[in-house]
Design a protein around this motif. Structure first.
Motif, PDB file in Angstrom:
ATOM      1  N   GLN A  33      65.164  -5.487  16.596  1.00 45.03           N
ATOM      2  CA  GLN A  33      66.491  -5.507  15.987  1.00 45.03           C
ATOM      3  C   GLN A  33      66.594  -6.579  14.916  1.00 45.03           C
ATOM      4  O   GLN A  33      67.158  -6.353  13.837  1.00 45.03           O
ATOM      5  N   ILE A  34      66.043  -7.764  15.209  1.00 47.11           N
ATOM      6  CA  ILE A  34      66.072  -8.852  14.219  1.00 47.11           C
ATOM      7  C   ILE A  34      65.280  -8.453  12.981  1.00 47.11           C
ATOM      8  O   ILE A  34      65.696  -8.687  11.838  1.00 47.11           O
ATOM      9  N   PHE A  35      64.108  -7.838  13.198  1.00 45.34           N
ATOM     10  CA  PHE A  35      63.276  -7.408  12.068  1.00 45.34           C
ATOM     11  C   PHE A  35      64.010  -6.385  11.217  1.00 45.34           C
ATOM     12  O   PHE A  35      63.976  -6.437   9.973  1.00 45.34           O
ATOM     13  N   GLU A  36      64.681  -5.436  11.861  1.00 46.12           N
ATOM     14  CA  GLU A  36      65.429  -4.404  11.122  1.00 46.12           C
ATOM     15  C   GLU A  36      66.562  -5.023  10.313  1.00 46.12           C
ATOM     16  O   GLU A  36      66.812  -4.617   9.170  1.00 46.12           O
ATOM     17  N   ILE A  37      67.237  -6.020  10.892  1.00 43.39           N
ATOM     18  CA  ILE A  37      68.297  -6.721  10.149  1.00 43.39           C
ATOM     19  C   ILE A  37      67.713  -7.394   8.916  1.00 43.39           C
ATOM     20  O   ILE A  37      68.269  -7.322   7.819  1.00 43.39           O
ATOM     21  N   GLY A  38      66.566  -8.050   9.097  1.00 39.46           N
ATOM     22  CA  GLY A  38      65.910  -8.705   7.962  1.00 39.46           C
ATOM     23  C   GLY A  38      65.511  -7.719   6.880  1.00 39.46           C
ATOM     24  O   GLY A  38      65.717  -7.980   5.685  1.00 39.46           O
ATOM     25  N   GLU A  39      64.933  -6.562   7.289  1.00 41.09           N
ATOM     26  CA  GLU A  39      64.503  -5.565   6.306  1.00 41.09           C
ATOM     27  C   GLU A  39      65.694  -4.960   5.565  1.00 41.09           C
ATOM     28  O   GLU A  39      65.650  -4.754   4.347  1.00 41.09           O
ATOM     29  N   GLU A  40      66.757  -4.660   6.304  1.00 42.72           N
ATOM     30  CA  GLU A  40      67.960  -4.120   5.663  1.00 42.72           C
ATOM     31  C   GLU A  40      68.557  -5.129   4.684  1.00 42.72           C
ATOM     32  O   GLU A  40      69.002  -4.761   3.595  1.00 42.72           O
ATOM     33  N   SER A  41      68.528  -6.397   5.065  1.00 43.18           N
ATOM     34  CA  SER A  41      69.043  -7.451   4.176  1.00 43.18           C
ATOM     35  C   SER A  41      68.186  -7.565   2.924  1.00 43.18           C
ATOM     36  O   SER A  41      68.707  -7.771   1.821  1.00 43.18           O
ATOM     37  N   ARG A  42      66.861  -7.415   3.079  1.00 44.43           N
ATOM     38  CA  ARG A  42      65.976  -7.476   1.913  1.00 44.43           C
ATOM     39  C   ARG A  42      66.261  -6.316   0.951  1.00 44.43           C
ATOM     40  O   ARG A  42      66.296  -6.501  -0.273  1.00 44.43           O
ATOM     41  N   GLU A  44      69.070  -4.644   0.665  1.00 48.09           N
ATOM     42  CA  GLU A  44      70.362  -4.881   0.016  1.00 48.09           C
ATOM     43  C   GLU A  44      70.243  -5.986  -1.025  1.00 48.09           C
ATOM     44  O   GLU A  44      70.861  -5.919  -2.083  1.00 48.09           O
ATOM     45  N   PHE A  45      69.427  -7.008  -0.719  1.00 43.87           N
ATOM     46  CA  PHE A  45      69.225  -8.097  -1.673  1.00 43.87           C
ATOM     47  C   PHE A  45      68.637  -7.572  -2.978  1.00 43.87           C
ATOM     48  O   PHE A  45      69.061  -7.951  -4.080  1.00 43.87           O
ATOM     49  N   ASP A  46      67.630  -6.676  -2.867  1.00 41.79           N
ATOM     50  CA  ASP A  46      67.022  -6.089  -4.073  1.00 41.79           C
ATOM     51  C   ASP A  46      68.053  -5.270  -4.856  1.00 41.79           C
ATOM     52  O   ASP A  46      68.108  -5.331  -6.093  1.00 41.79           O
ATOM     53  N   ARG A 129      77.303 -12.746  -2.460  1.00 40.24           N
ATOM     54  CA  ARG A 129      76.623 -11.844  -1.531  1.00 40.24           C
ATOM     55  C   ARG A 129      75.131 -12.152  -1.465  1.00 40.24           C
ATOM     56  O   ARG A 129      74.516 -12.102  -0.390  1.00 40.24           O
ATOM     57  N   MET A 130      74.537 -12.485  -2.612  1.00 43.41           N
ATOM     58  CA  MET A 130      73.113 -12.834  -2.643  1.00 43.41           C
ATOM     59  C   MET A 130      72.829 -14.079  -1.810  1.00 43.41           C
ATOM     60  O   MET A 130      71.832 -14.141  -1.087  1.00 43.41           O
ATOM     61  N   VAL A 131      73.712 -15.076  -1.904  1.00 41.98           N
ATOM     62  CA  VAL A 131      73.546 -16.298  -1.112  1.00 41.98           C
ATOM     63  C   VAL A 131      73.606 -15.971   0.381  1.00 41.98           C
ATOM     64  O   VAL A 131      72.798 -16.454   1.181  1.00 41.98           O
ATOM     65  N   GLN A 132      74.575 -15.121   0.760  1.00 36.77           N
ATOM     66  CA  GLN A 132      74.715 -14.722   2.162  1.00 36.77           C
ATOM     67  C   GLN A 132      73.474 -13.967   2.649  1.00 36.77           C
ATOM     68  O   GLN A 132      72.970 -14.199   3.756  1.00 36.77           O
ATOM     69  N   LEU A 133      72.980 -13.051   1.795  1.00 34.53           N
ATOM     70  CA  LEU A 133      71.806 -12.261   2.175  1.00 34.53           C
ATOM     71  C   LEU A 133      70.567 -13.134   2.300  1.00 34.53           C
ATOM     72  O   LEU A 133      69.749 -12.943   3.206  1.00 34.53           O
ATOM     73  N   GLU A 134      70.417 -14.095   1.384  1.00 31.58           N
ATOM     74  CA  GLU A 134      69.279 -15.013   1.465  1.00 31.58           C
ATOM     75  C   GLU A 134      69.304 -15.785   2.779  1.00 31.58           C
ATOM     76  O   GLU A 134      68.269 -15.958   3.437  1.00 31.58           O
ATOM     77  N   ALA A 135      70.508 -16.250   3.158  1.00 31.15           N
ATOM     78  CA  ALA A 135      70.635 -16.985   4.418  1.00 31.15           C
ATOM     79  C   ALA A 135      70.285 -16.083   5.609  1.00 31.15           C
ATOM     80  O   ALA A 135      69.603 -16.503   6.549  1.00 31.15           O
ATOM     81  N   THR A 136      70.748 -14.820   5.555  1.00 28.93           N
ATOM     82  CA  THR A 136      70.449 -13.869   6.641  1.00 28.93           C
ATOM     83  C   THR A 136      68.954 -13.606   6.737  1.00 28.93           C
ATOM     84  O   THR A 136      68.385 -13.573   7.837  1.00 28.93           O
TER      85      THR A 136
END
Length: 391
Positions: A33-42, A44-46, A129-136
């Motif tokens: 689940q953590i990995f999926e959150i990270g991948e989804e955030s990446r 969205e970041f792109d 949003r980018m700052v938030q995603l980077e932190a996530t």
């Protein structure tokens, strides 16, 4: 009485195994689940990065339009001021046109300013949003690493370490240290791939869209030039991938042995650090040793040489490999800036890794360094008869 019976009651291994299996299952699920959150955030970041790039470009154009309209508005106000001072000089049609033009420019300026305001709000929102995603992403990566350490510790690594260490406390400490070192190496490799070949390939992917637009706008010749640029980038990425694979484990180590592999590595190093003169000398008859020993000897030499070239700013680095009947000796000496050994340096993972490799081979690592007097790294690795391979 019952307390004494409970104290002496034998441990139910099957129950313990079931508890560990449940823990492994839960931890594995959490890691996923953590990995999926990270991948989804990446992802969205792109997406946000591309959108922000577009918004910034559009905002730049709108600001230019706003500046141009502001100049035109000032001119139109000046003309109206001239007309109001002397109505007699201008006809009714001229006055009407001047007022209409001024009104048209002012309306256009208002529209453009509103666009500028909205684009700035959009830009600021995207940047936040980018700052938030980077932190996530950072938090997800950190948690994934921590969960991986726990997961590995709960599965095979704990049992493997248990064969070597008698004490349960030492077992946990050593097991965690080994797992953390492995995880640190995985993270380093992941960063190296992400910052190198992965970034290059992402640029090439974006560049192909540019080539298509260039082809339509400027013709095939211009598109071909653009393609050549990205072809060079792909070649560079391929070379970087080969370097990473070589760093993981040189294939020539098993085929040719330690000395030829070191010579090949040091030859490549000369290209990476042309200002550093690297010399290598092998003393004694080369022995073919077990793969794990040759691999460790190569890594120890590689780490010492890389530390010297990257951190010591040397003119010369000398490497000596000596084969004796019952031991192998490695000496890496440089004439660089050195360092104060009495001061502990945070994050010296390279030296820690070298010490651990040496200890695993029952060897001895000695480091001597002084500021402005260079550094010498001396490694003694004992060799048993069973460590040697037949010729």
């Amino acid at each position: 009485m019952s307390a004494g019976m409970n104290k002496n009651k034998p441990l139910d291994i099957r129950r313990l195994d079931k508890i560990i299996d449940n823990m492994v299952e839960n931890v594995s699920s959490s890691k996923k689940q953590i990995f999926e959150i990270g991948e989804e955030s990446r992802k969205e970041f792109d997406t946000v990065t591309k959108e922000l790039r577009f918004v910034r470009k559009e905002l730049e154009e709108v600001i230019k339009r706003s500046d141009r309209l502001e100049i035109e508005a000032r001119k139109s106000r000046g003309r109206l001021a001239d007309i109001s001072k002397d109505f007699k000089r201008y006809g009714e049609e001229d006055i009407r046109k001047a007022y209409e033009q001024a009104n048209h420019i002012q309306n256009g300026l208002s529209v453009v300013r509103e666009m500028e305001k909205q684009l700035k709000l959009r830009r600021n929102g995207l940047e936040r949003r980018m700052v938030q995603l980077e932190a996530t992403i950072k938090k997800a990566d950190k948690l994934t690493g921590q969960v991986t350490v726990v997961l590995n510790y709960l599965t095979s690594d704990l049992k493997q370490v248990g064969d070597v260490v008698a004490s349960a406390r030492e077992q946990r400490a050593l097991g965690m240290k080994i797992i953390e070192a492995l995880e640190e190496e995985r993270k380093r490799l992941s960063r190296e791939i992400h910052d190198g070949p992965a970034q290059t390939l992402a640029q090439v992917l974006l560049g192909l869209e540019i080539v298509e637009r260039v082809s339509k706008r400027e013709g095939e010749e211009a598109a071909r030039e653009e393609l050549n640029k990205y072809r060079s980038m792909v070649q560079g990425a391929l070379a970087e991938v080969r370097r990473i694979i070589y760093d993981l484990r040189p294939m020539s180590l098993d085929d040719l042995g330690l000395v030829p592999t070191l010579k090949k590595y040091l030859h490549r190093l000369n290209g990476d650090f042309p200002s550093v003169a690297v010399s290598f000398k092998s003393i004694g008859d080369e022995l073919r040793l077990q793969s794990r020993i040759e691999s460790a000897l190569f890594r120890l030499t590689q780490e010492a040489v890389q530390n010297a070239c990257i951190h010591a700013k040397p003119n010369h680095v000398k490497i000596r490999l000596e084969y004796r009947k019952d031991q192998v000796i490695i000496l890496v000496k440089d004439d660089g800036i050195g360092f104060d050994q009495t001061k502990k340096k945070e994050g010296s993972y390279g030296l820690i890794g070298m010490r651990e490799r040496t200890e695993l081979l029952n060897g001895e690592l000695t480091i001597h360094s002084e500021p402005n007097h260079g550094t010498s790294v001396l490694v003694h690795i004992p060799i048993q008869p069973e460590d040697k391979l037949g010729k």
